[in-house]
Design a protein around this motif. Structure first.
Motif, short mmCIF file in Angstrom:
data_model
loop_
_atom_site.label_atom_id
_atom_site.label_comp_id
_atom_site.label_asym_id
_atom_site.label_seq_id
_atom_site.Cartn_x
_atom_site.Cartn_y
_atom_site.Cartn_z
N PRO A 77 0.79 -1.23 0.00
CA PRO A 77 0.00 0.00 0.00
C PRO A 77 0.82 1.28 0.00
O PRO A 77 0.37 2.31 -0.52
CB PRO A 77 -0.83 -0.13 1.28
N ASP A 78 2.04 1.21 0.56
CA ASP A 78 2.87 2.43 0.59
C ASP A 78 3.62 2.68 -0.71
O ASP A 78 4.35 3.65 -0.85
CB ASP A 78 3.83 2.40 1.76
N GLY A 79 3.45 1.78 -1.69
CA GLY A 79 4.09 1.94 -2.99
C GLY A 79 5.34 1.13 -3.20
O GLY A 79 5.87 1.07 -4.31
N GLY A 80 5.85 0.50 -2.15
CA GLY A 80 7.07 -0.28 -2.27
C GLY A 80 6.81 -1.76 -2.44
O GLY A 80 5.67 -2.23 -2.52
N TRP A 81 7.90 -2.50 -2.54
CA TRP A 81 7.85 -3.96 -2.59
C TRP A 81 8.82 -4.52 -1.55
O TRP A 81 9.85 -3.89 -1.24
CB TRP A 81 8.29 -4.48 -3.97
N SER A 82 8.53 -5.70 -1.03
CA SER A 82 9.48 -6.43 -0.20
C SER A 82 9.98 -7.63 -1.00
O SER A 82 9.35 -8.04 -1.98
CB SER A 82 8.82 -6.91 1.10
N GLU A 118 7.78 7.14 -6.28
CA GLU A 118 7.52 8.06 -5.16
C GLU A 118 8.05 7.48 -3.86
O GLU A 118 8.61 8.21 -3.03
CB GLU A 118 6.02 8.34 -5.07
N TRP A 119 7.88 6.16 -3.67
CA TRP A 119 8.42 5.53 -2.46
C TRP A 119 9.93 5.66 -2.42
O TRP A 119 10.51 6.00 -1.39
CB TRP A 119 8.01 4.06 -2.40
N MET A 120 10.59 5.40 -3.56
CA MET A 120 12.04 5.52 -3.61
C MET A 120 12.50 6.93 -3.30
O MET A 120 13.45 7.14 -2.53
CB MET A 120 12.56 5.09 -5.00
#
Length: 567
Positions: A77-82, A118-120
């Motif tokens: 949801p925050d735009g990133g990936w794990s 945007e997350w980066m």
């Protein structure tokens, strides 16, 4: 005198139920299989999708589309990936996932790409990644997407392949990936005439490194049984227009290995899961259990009888999976220790142990330490590593070496110099410092160094960093405790003569007893470093093996009356 607060019968019950839970995941071939739900990987899916885009875009359009859909669905949801879906966003996976989606689906995945970028940006961009090598990989993907000019990407020095020993020491197990990306750069990155000539001279050696690994693994089409590694190599070769047989093999391997949901997996850890599970069971008294016979046979069968030429490794080692995997000091040492405690029913174990010890002896660095697989490397995430050095010393001692053995003395001397100012030790494959510190304490005691100030300082750090609930974590006081780190710490404290009734041990054991699942097993956490400080994954074999080992050591300490001793 402090009295025990834990009913030892509860510990014995937990050991029994934990052991049975471990045996419940054992396969008929002896593998303790903790892969369910832990192998699917963002990095592996990115590696496959990007490689197929360069190597087979039209015929593999169906797989690429499935991969794009999976990456879009698993964005957080925050735009990133794990790395492994379900965790917290991590910079490395986020950077390469966003770039790959833009590369292969610039319109269809526009929103996902925008959120990822945007997350980066909010987390400092590529420059904020705490690992220069990962930043270099990510910049390659940004170049794929056109977000960076090829001239702004790190240049991989192909000419160093003219010096194979230096090339190995500089790049370690990343040598095949570096070789492939360097070969691609000769097509896409401008350089001066002298470097072009040197790169051209080094190209055959670089290609040979890739092929040596490919053929060692049986020319299956994959490298390291890992879609991320295979993807980097396949993409590099395809962009360089080289080795069409290996590129075609990789494309077929990607098709064969694709999951129905559009993802790809990291490599299996059959031997890693099994060695930690077996270590816990052996500590708990299960050496003679019939069910470990198949695991002993697994260890004997998967010891490699061919040298790993690309890394300069002789035969006699184990990897993390299979009889053709990549060499690893960690697995070799842990499996040797396990074999020394398993019954030698057919007379084959002794020879296997000797070959494993001979391999470890050959791979010891000139400074006394051990790294992952290439001797004398200084590559981040590979070595020299205090934790792997401790594991290797354990193997030597378990196989009969004495504390005054020159190999042990050199390693111990190096470990004393490797202690950080706060008393901790590094562990390149496990997060932060609880793992490495605990492992070194345990090993130094075993090597007759229990009274050394190094041990006292490390032990005090462990005592000081226990969390209020009795568990251990990273030591920074802000991250919840884990089974792995709590078990490591409890085991190390007991090994260094901290009484079983000491409040720190007592609270740690109580915490381990309290967090068990209904079936008696323990939950795993993301403490395993795929790349140190960048992305992590869980390992159920590690969590359950360590928990069983810590409880078994605690029970033995109680039975031997250690709770009456001072330290």
């Amino acid at each position: 005198m402090t009295s025990l607060k834990i009913d030892i019968s509860h510990v014995t019950s937990a050991i029994a139920s934990g052991a049975e839970a471990m045996f419940s995941v054992q396969r008929t071939d002896g593998v303790f299989d903790y892969g369910a739900g832990t192998l699917t990987s963002t990095l592996s899916t990115v590696g496959a999708v990007s490689a197929l885009h360069f190597a087979d875009p039209e015929a593999s359009a169906d797989l690429i589309a499935l991969g794009v859909d999976w990456l879009s669905r698993t964005q957080l949801p925050d735009g990133g990936w794990s790395m492994v879906p379900g965790g917290e966003s991590e910079a490395g996976p986020t950077a390469v996932a966003a770039a790959t989606l833009y590369l292969v689906a610039p319109s269809g995945a526009e929103a996902a790409v925008r959120s990822g970028r945007e997350w980066m940006a909010a987390h400092g961009g590529l420059e904020a990644i705490p690992h220069p090598e990962v930043t270099a990989w990510c910049r390659q993907f940004y170049g794929y997407a056109g977000w960076l000019d090829p001239q702004d990407m790190r240049r991989f020095p192909l000419e160093l392949a003219l010096l194979p020993g230096l090339f190995r020491r500089l790049f370690d197990l990343r040598s095949p990936m570096v070789a492939a990306l360097a070969l691609a750069q000769t097509r896409y990155r401008r350089t001066n005439p002298v470097l072009r000539l040197l790169a051209a001279a080094g190209a055959p050696n670089a290609l040979s490194v890739i092929r040596q690994v490919y053929e060692h693994e049986g020319s299956t089409g994959g490298w390291c049984e890992d879609a991320w590694v295979t993807g980097l190599i396949c993409a590099g070769l395809a962009r360089a227009d080289l080795a069409p047989d290996m590129v075609a093999g990789a494309v077929k391997w990607f098709r064969d290995m694709a999951n129905p949901d559009g993802s790809w997996n990291s490599g299996t850890l059959d031997l890693t899961w099994s060695m930690y599970a077996t270590g816990g069971l052996l500590e708990a008294g299960y050496a003679a259990d019939e069910r470990l016979r198949s695991t002993r046979q697994l260890f004997l069968r998967d010891q490699q009888d061919q040298p790993f030429t690309a890394f300069g490794c002789p035969a006699g080692f184990w990897g993390w999976s299979g009889s053709r995997g990549w060499p690893a000091s960690m697995e070799t040492a842990e499996i040797v220790s396990a074999l020394t405690a398993l019954p030698d029913e057919d007379g084959h174990t002794g020879s296997s142990i000797q070959r494993g010890i001979a391999w470890l002896t050959t791979q010891q660095d000139t400074r006394g330490s051990w790294g992952l697989c290439v001797r004398n490397t200084k590559v981040a995430n590979s070595g020299p590593c205090p934790h792997m050095t401790a594991q290797s010393v354990d193997a030597l001692l378990d196989a009969g070496a004495l504390p005054d053995d020159p190999r042990v003395l050199r390693a111990v001397k190096w470990l004393h110099t490797a202690q950080r100012p706060d008393g901790t030790f590094e562990s390149v494959w496990y997060r932060m410092h609880t793992a490495g510190t605990s492992a070194v304490v345990r090993t130094l005691v075993k090597a007759a160094q229990g009274g050394h100030p190094t041990v006292a300082k490390a032990r005090q750090w462990l005592m000081d960093t226990q969390l209020a609930d009795g568990s251990w974590s990273t030591g920074d006081g802000t991250t919840p405790g884990t089974v792995e780190e709590t078990a490591w710490a409890v085991d190390a404290l007991l090994a260094s003569a901290v009484p079983a009734a000491d409040p720190a041990v007592d609270r740690g054991v109580q915490w381990l007893l309290a967090v068990r699942r209904a079936d008696g097993s323990w939950p795993e956490a993301r403490v395993n470093e795929y790349v140190r400080h960048v992305c992590r994954y869980p390992n159920g074999g590690l969590a359950n093996g360590l928990a069983l080992r810590a409880l078994a050591r605690y029970r033995r300490a109680v039975e031997e009356g250690q709770h009456t001793h001072a330290y």
